[in-house]
Design a protein around this motif. Sequence first.
Motif, mmCIF file in Angstrom:
data_model
loop_
_atom_site.group_PDB
_atom_site.id
_atom_site.type_symbol
_atom_site.label_atom_id
_atom_site.label_comp_id
_atom_site.label_asym_id
_atom_site.label_seq_id
_atom_site.Cartn_x
_atom_site.Cartn_y
_atom_site.Cartn_z
ATOM 1 N N TYR A 39 40.973 47.484 84.646
ATOM 2 C CA TYR A 39 42.288 47.313 85.274
ATOM 3 C C TYR A 39 43.152 46.461 84.361
ATOM 4 C CZ TYR A 39 45.934 45.568 88.377
ATOM 5 O OH TYR A 39 47.146 45.236 88.921
ATOM 6 N N GLY A 40 44.352 46.970 84.036
ATOM 7 C CA GLY A 40 45.209 46.233 83.122
ATOM 8 C C GLY A 40 46.506 45.778 83.747
ATOM 9 N N HIS A 41 47.169 46.682 84.477
ATOM 10 C CA HIS A 41 48.487 46.380 85.032
ATOM 11 C C HIS A 41 48.585 47.016 86.417
ATOM 12 C CE1 HIS A 41 50.019 44.940 81.101
ATOM 13 N NE2 HIS A 41 49.211 45.884 80.610
ATOM 14 N N THR A 42 49.679 46.693 87.122
ATOM 15 C CA THR A 42 49.907 47.307 88.423
ATOM 16 C C THR A 42 50.254 48.783 88.242
ATOM 17 O OG1 THR A 42 52.228 46.652 88.357
ATOM 18 C CG2 THR A 42 50.694 45.164 89.462
ATOM 19 N N GLU A 43 50.236 49.499 89.367
ATOM 20 C CA GLU A 43 50.482 50.941 89.335
ATOM 21 C C GLU A 43 51.830 51.254 88.702
ATOM 22 O OE1 GLU A 43 51.333 54.551 92.532
ATOM 23 O OE2 GLU A 43 50.496 52.640 93.203
ATOM 24 N N GLY A 44 51.850 52.205 87.818
ATOM 25 C CA GLY A 44 53.079 52.613 87.147
ATOM 26 C C GLY A 44 52.798 52.976 85.709
ATOM 27 N N CYS A 91 51.280 47.270 77.894
ATOM 28 C CA CYS A 91 52.378 46.773 78.733
ATOM 29 C C CYS A 91 52.484 47.679 79.957
ATOM 30 C CB CYS A 91 53.698 46.736 77.973
ATOM 31 S SG CYS A 91 54.399 48.347 77.598
ATOM 32 N N GLY A 92 52.980 47.115 81.055
ATOM 33 C CA GLY A 92 53.020 47.900 82.281
ATOM 34 C C GLY A 92 54.172 47.518 83.183
ATOM 35 N N SER A 93 54.138 48.101 84.399
ATOM 36 C CA SER A 93 55.254 47.929 85.326
ATOM 37 C C SER A 93 55.266 46.558 85.982
ATOM 38 C CB SER A 93 55.203 49.025 86.397
ATOM 39 O OG SER A 93 53.957 49.007 87.050
ATOM 40 N N ASP A 94 54.272 45.731 85.688
ATOM 41 C CA ASP A 94 54.325 44.356 86.182
ATOM 42 C C ASP A 94 55.123 43.444 85.262
ATOM 43 O OD1 ASP A 94 52.597 44.333 84.067
ATOM 44 O OD2 ASP A 94 50.830 43.696 85.218
ATOM 45 N N GLU A 148 60.862 42.103 84.259
ATOM 46 C CA GLU A 148 60.371 42.641 85.526
ATOM 47 C C GLU A 148 59.451 43.839 85.307
ATOM 48 O OE1 GLU A 148 63.376 43.543 88.311
ATOM 49 O OE2 GLU A 148 64.210 41.516 88.354
ATOM 50 N N LYS A 149 59.857 44.718 84.404
ATOM 51 C CA LYS A 149 59.043 45.877 84.059
ATOM 52 C C LYS A 149 59.125 46.101 82.558
ATOM 53 C CE LYS A 149 59.205 48.667 88.284
ATOM 54 N NZ LYS A 149 59.528 50.001 88.842
ATOM 55 N N ALA A 150 58.019 46.537 81.986
ATOM 56 C CA ALA A 150 58.000 46.906 80.574
ATOM 57 C C ALA A 150 57.647 48.384 80.479
ATOM 58 C CB ALA A 150 56.976 46.063 79.811
ATOM 59 N N TYR A 151 58.562 49.162 79.896
ATOM 60 C CA TYR A 151 58.381 50.618 79.854
ATOM 61 C C TYR A 151 57.656 51.096 78.605
ATOM 62 C CZ TYR A 151 61.772 50.627 83.662
ATOM 63 O OH TYR A 151 62.417 50.407 84.850
ATOM 64 N N SER A 152 57.794 50.356 77.494
ATOM 65 C CA SER A 152 57.194 50.809 76.245
ATOM 66 C C SER A 152 57.042 49.609 75.322
ATOM 67 C CB SER A 152 58.071 51.879 75.583
ATOM 68 O OG SER A 152 57.504 52.308 74.367
ATOM 69 N N CYS A 153 56.049 49.683 74.421
ATOM 70 C CA CYS A 153 55.858 48.607 73.450
ATOM 71 C C CYS A 153 55.441 49.206 72.112
ATOM 72 C CB CYS A 153 54.816 47.596 73.934
ATOM 73 S SG CYS A 153 53.141 48.258 74.109
ATOM 74 N N ALA A 154 55.742 48.469 71.056
ATOM 75 C CA ALA A 154 55.352 48.873 69.706
ATOM 76 C C ALA A 154 55.065 47.600 68.909
ATOM 77 C CB ALA A 154 56.448 49.696 69.046
ATOM 78 N N LEU A 155 54.116 47.693 67.986
ATOM 79 C CA LEU A 155 53.670 46.504 67.253
ATOM 80 C C LEU A 155 53.491 46.842 65.786
ATOM 81 C CD1 LEU A 155 52.566 43.591 67.221
ATOM 82 C CD2 LEU A 155 50.335 44.523 67.874
ATOM 83 N N LYS A 156 54.109 46.030 64.908
ATOM 84 C CA LYS A 156 53.939 46.220 63.468
ATOM 85 C C LYS A 156 54.469 44.974 62.766
ATOM 86 C CE LYS A 156 54.320 50.412 61.809
ATOM 87 N NZ LYS A 156 53.000 50.744 61.221
ATOM 88 N N ASN A 157 53.747 44.585 61.725
ATOM 89 C CA ASN A 157 54.172 43.458 60.881
ATOM 90 C C ASN A 157 54.399 42.188 61.679
ATOM 91 O OD1 ASN A 157 54.109 45.339 58.820
ATOM 92 N ND2 ASN A 157 56.347 45.619 58.761
ATOM 93 N N GLY A 158 53.568 41.953 62.679
ATOM 94 C CA GLY A 158 53.675 40.716 63.419
ATOM 95 C C GLY A 158 54.855 40.650 64.357
ATOM 96 N N VAL A 170 62.456 46.753 78.135
ATOM 97 C CA VAL A 170 62.361 46.020 79.389
ATOM 98 C C VAL A 170 63.369 46.579 80.387
ATOM 99 C CG1 VAL A 170 62.182 43.690 80.361
ATOM 100 C CG2 VAL A 170 61.813 44.049 77.930
ATOM 101 N N SER A 171 63.117 46.297 81.683
ATOM 102 C CA SER A 171 63.915 46.882 82.755
ATOM 103 C C SER A 171 65.343 46.355 82.823
ATOM 104 C CB SER A 171 63.232 46.630 84.101
ATOM 105 O OG SER A 171 63.000 45.248 84.283
ATOM 106 N N ASN A 172 65.670 45.310 82.070
ATOM 107 C CA ASN A 172 67.072 44.846 82.058
ATOM 108 C C ASN A 172 67.891 45.567 80.995
ATOM 109 O OD1 ASN A 172 66.037 43.743 79.753
ATOM 110 N ND2 ASN A 172 66.549 41.596 80.242
ATOM 111 N N ASN A 173 67.427 46.745 80.608
ATOM 112 C CA ASN A 173 68.140 47.639 79.685
ATOM 113 C C ASN A 173 68.213 47.096 78.262
ATOM 114 O OD1 ASN A 173 68.575 48.989 82.066
ATOM 115 N ND2 ASN A 173 70.726 48.393 82.248
#
Length: 1130
Positions: free
Chosen positions: A10-15, A31-34, A55-65, A71-74
Motif C-alpha cells: 500500500y502506497g497512497h490513497t485510492e486514485g 506520488c498519489g492522490s493523497d 492536496e493531490k499529486a498527479y504525476s512525478c518525474a525525477l532526474k539529476n537530483g 500538483v492539484s493547484n495547477n
Amino acid sequence: MPSTQKPMRYGHTEGHTDVCFDDTGSCIVTCGSDGDVRIWENLDDDDPKSINVGEKAYSCALKNGRLITAVSNNTVQIHTFPEGAPDGILTRFTMHVNHVTFSRDGTKVAAGSSDFMIKVVEVTDSSKQKTFRGHDAPVLSLSFDPKDVYLASASCDGSVRVWNIADQTCTTSWLLLQKCNDVINAKSICRLAWQPGTGKLLAVPVDKVVELFRRETWDSQFDLSDASITQPLNVVVWSPCGQFLAAGSVDGNIVVWNVETQQCIERMKHEKKYSICGLAWHPKYKQIAYTDTEGNLGLLENIGDVEKPNDKAASAVAKDYNDLFDGDDDDLNGDMIEPPSSPKTGDNEDDADDLMQPPGHMRRAVIDDDDDNSLDIGLIKASSGLLEKEDDGDDQTGGFSALPPSSTQQPFYDGPMPTPRQKPFQSGSTPVHLMHRFMVWNSVGIIRCYNDEQDNAIDIEFHDTSVHHATHLPNSLGHTMADLSTEAILLACESTEELASKLHCIHFGSWDANKEWTVDMPKDEEIEAICLGQGWAACATTALLVRVFTVGGVQKEIFSLPGPVVSMAGHGEQLMIVYHRGTGFDGDQCLGVQLMELGMKKKQILHGDPLSLTRKSYLVWVGFSAEGTPCYVDSEGIVRMLNRGLGNTWIPVCNTREHCKGKYDHYWVVGIHENPQQLRCIPCKGARFPPTLPRPAVAILSFKLPYCQVATEKGQMEEQYWRSVVFHNHMDYLSKNGYEFDENAKNQAVKEQQELLMKLFALSCKLEREFRCVELADLMTHNVVNLAIKYASRSRRLNLAQRLSEMAVEKASELAAAQGEEEEEEEEEEEEDFRKHSNAGYSSSATEWSRLPGRNVQQDQEVEDAEETDAYEEAEEILEVHQEKEPNPSSKGVISAEVTAPKSALVASSSRGRVNPFKVTSSKKDPVVPSGNVLDNMTKYSKKTSLSGSRAGNKQNPPVIKPLTPKPKTKQALAASFFQPRTPIANPAEKTVEEREEKAENESQEAKVTAQENTENRRPKTGFQMWLEENRANILTDNPDLNEAEVIKEGMSRFRMLTSEERMVWTEKARGGRVSDSTEDKKRKRPAAEEDEVKKNQEQKSEDTNVSKKSKPLDQSTNNRLSAFAFKQS
C-alpha cells in the motif's frame, strides 16, 4: 517464465498513482492522490520517506537530483532530491497538469494540462518556456524524443501528435484514441514512449494493442498484441536498452515484448485486477515497478533473459501456429483464435461499457488476420536463426517479413469480418460498472443506483410527485436493471453462486397492503432485459424466453425469441422486443424487432422485422413516445419512429448529431413526445452518457425529417407537411383501439396540413408547375381542392382549374359512393329531422330536384350568374368551418357545391358561378361534363373572410357528407344562417350533397312543396334577364344559328361589356327600386333565421351587383385577399 512478482504494497490513497526510479535505480519514487511523494529504498521498505507536495499529486518525474511534481493547484513544482526541499514553481496552468516528463539530458520538462496546453520549460530558467497549442481536449501524456527534436503528446480529443520542439509546430497527427471530455472519463491515459537511444520508434497504446510508428516517415511499422490483453492498454514503457517494451492494461495485465522479434516474453496479472496506471523500468536491472489506481505499488523482477536460447519460445510459437488450423472454423464464426505472440490487433472488442468496437477497425482486422499467419512463420524461422535481424527489415505494413507462404499453410478467411454482438441493455440507463449510475430515466421518473463504500442503495424519483413520493431502497441483492411506470417499479438482478436471478416488483399502485413480489428464475437462466406496461411486466432471459407477468405477480404468457435479446420496452398494451436475428458483418448489427399487443385481443404487429440502423452503428435507446408510438435511437444519433401510415415502416425523424456543438458530444435520449413535437434528451459533453451529479439538465430538440433541399421554401414546407402527417398518425391508432385523444389537436393538425398544401400549391402555380399542382391537389381534402380551383382561376391557369374541377367531382363521387350505403338508414332519419327543423329556403320543385346534369342545368346556372355570388361566399365560409372539423387529412370532404346522387350513381353539375370569359365555347364540349361548371364556380375571396373565420371558430358543424342533425336552439340558428332563403328561388347547382341525398327519400314532400310554390313561375327576374329579353332579337339577328344556351352565353358576354352605370340601371329595374344595404351589414353578426330574411336578400343582391360590375381583370385588393388566404399562417 523466470520473472517473479512480489506482493504489492500500500502506497497512497485510492486514485491515480505515478511511479519512477531515480537515476541510479537505488530507490523507487511514487506520488498519489493523497498529495504525498514517497521514496522507497525497496519494496520491503516499511518506512518510506514522505514529502507532501500539495492536496493531490498527479504525476512525478525525477532526474539529476530534481523531483518534478504536477500538483492539484495547477502548478508544476520542483523539489530537491532526496532531501525533498521545495525549490520553487516551474510553471503554472489554468487547470491541473496531467503528466510531466524530463527530456533525456534532464534540462527540459514537458507538462500537459487539462486546459489543452503543453509547455516545455527549461529547468534552470523557468522563464524560458515554449507553448504548444493544437489539442482540442485535455492532454493525457507526453514523451520527449531521445534526440530532443520531437515531443509526442496524446489527448482526450482522440489524437496523438508529434511536435517539432524548435519551431513549436505539429509535425504529424494520428486520430487513434476514443474521444472523451476529461481525463477521468478516458478509457486509457495513453502513456506513450519513444524508444531510448535512437528514438527510431514511437510506441502508442491504442485500445488493446501497442502501435509503433517509424520516426521521420511516421508510418505505422507494426502492432504488438497478446491474447491475454482483453481490455485497453493504459501505459507503455521501454527498457533502457530499447530492446523490450512493457505495457499495462486497465484490468491489471502487464505484458512484455521483445520488440525485435515481436514476441511476448512476459505476462503478469494483477492480483486484484486493478488498473495499471504507472510503469517504470529499472535503469540497470531487469525490474519493472508498477502502480495501480488503488494506490498500491508492485515490482516485477527477473524479466526474461534474452541471452538464453529461444527454443522454448520457438516451440511455443509453433504450437500456437498449429492451433490456428484447429480453430479455422471458429474464425468464420467470429471466435478467432490467435497466438499469444501475435502482433495482431486482437478481437477489437471494447470493454464492458462499450457496446461495440470503433467502426474504423474492421477492415484492418481482415488485413491483420492475414498478417497473423505470415508473421508466425517469420517468428519460427527467426527463432531458428534462419532470418537475419535488420534495422530496416520491418518496412512492410504490419511489420512482418515478406516470405512465400508455407506449403502446409491452409487458406485463411478473407471475407467480411463478423461484428461482435451488442450486449443487452436497459434504455435510459448508464453503464453497470459505474459506482453512481442511472438505472433508468424515462417520462415517469428517475432511478439512480449508488454502489460505493458508504452505501449500496437505489433512489427513485418521480417527475410528478402526485404519482408517488420519492423512495429510497436498499440494494442488498445487487439489482442492475430497473424500469418505472405510473403503477410499479420493476427491478432485476443477476444470479450469484448462492442465489438465482430474481425479478422484483414494487406495485405501489396496489390497493392492498402487500405491494411487493419477487420471482426467482430457473437455474442457469439469467434476466437480460425487463420492462413494464399497463397492468403487466415482462422480462427476457438467456434461455431466449420472454416471460410476462401481471403487475400483481401472476405468471402469464411465455414465448420464445428467435435470438438473444438486446432490449425491450413497454407502453400501455404494447410490448416491443429487439433481439439479434443473425450475425452482422463489417461493423453492422443484425437486429430484429417484434411488436405485440397484450390487451384483450392479443396480436403481433411486427413479426421479427429487420431493424434499420445506420451503417456501423448499434442500438442505444428503444422505447415509445408519450403517445404510444414505437421509437428507437442508434449510436449515430438517428431517431426513428414507426410510421403506421406506411405499412409499419420506420422513418428517421431526427438526427441529434446535427444539434451537437462538439465533434465528440452526444445527446442521451430520455423521452419522445409527438404532441407537442419534442425530443427530450440530455446533452453530454465529450461522452455518450451523463453523470448522476450534478443533476443533468434536460434539453428539448426539434424533429426534422431528412427531406431534400430543406433550405428552400418548397423543401421546408414538404418536410413540415409530412412531419405533421407522421406525428399525427398516432391519433388514428388511438381511435381504432378505443383510446381517447384530443379532437381539437387533430383538427388543428389537419388544418395545418391543408394550409401547407395550399401554400405549396400556390408556390407551384408561381413556378408554372401545373402537373405538380394536380399532384398536390390529390393530397388535399375536397374543400381545399375547391379553394385551389379558385386560386388557379384567379391565376389565369384555366387548364389547371379544369383538371382540378374534374378531380373535385371524382373525389366527391368516390366519397359519396363509399359512404352512401353505410349511412343510408341513418341519413334518412337525420334528413327528415333536418328538413322539419331547418327552413333553409331551398327550391323544392320536383322538376329541379330530379333534374339530370345536362344542358338545362348549365343554362340556368349561366342565367343566374350574378345572383350566385353570395352563395359562393357562404360556401367558402362553410368550407373553412369544415376544414377545421374534418377528421382525417386523407378524407375527401364534400362541400355544398358538389351534387351527387348516391342511389342513382348520377353525378350532377357542381358548378355555381359565372362563366369564365376566357373559356372557348365549343359545340364539341360535352354538356354533361361538370368540370367546366366547377371551373365557373370561381368567386373572389370576399370581404366576409374575417366573418367566416369567426364562424369557423364558433360553429360546430358536422362533416358535410352527412346530413345536418337537429341542434339546440342556438346552434340551429347558427346552422340556419348558412342556409337562409335569400330569395324564393334556388338553382339546382346550389343544392348541397345533403339535398342530393334527400332527393330520393323526399319525393312526396317535394311534390307538396312544388304544388304550393312553383319556383319556375314565381322567380323574380334579374337585371341580366330583363336585358336579355329586350336584346334577344338583336343577338339572333347577328347570330341566327345560335341555340338557346349559346344565346344566353352571347348575351352574358354583351351584358358584361356594358358600363357599370348601365348594368346598375338594369339591376335596379330588376329589384324594383329597392336600395341595397351598405357593405357594413355583412360584417355584423347574423340574427336568427326568421329575422334576417329580408337583409339576406338585400345582401345577396348587393353582392350580385358587385359581381356584375367585375370584368375579367381583377383589382389588386382581390388578389391580396386571395393570397392572404393561400399563405395564411397557421
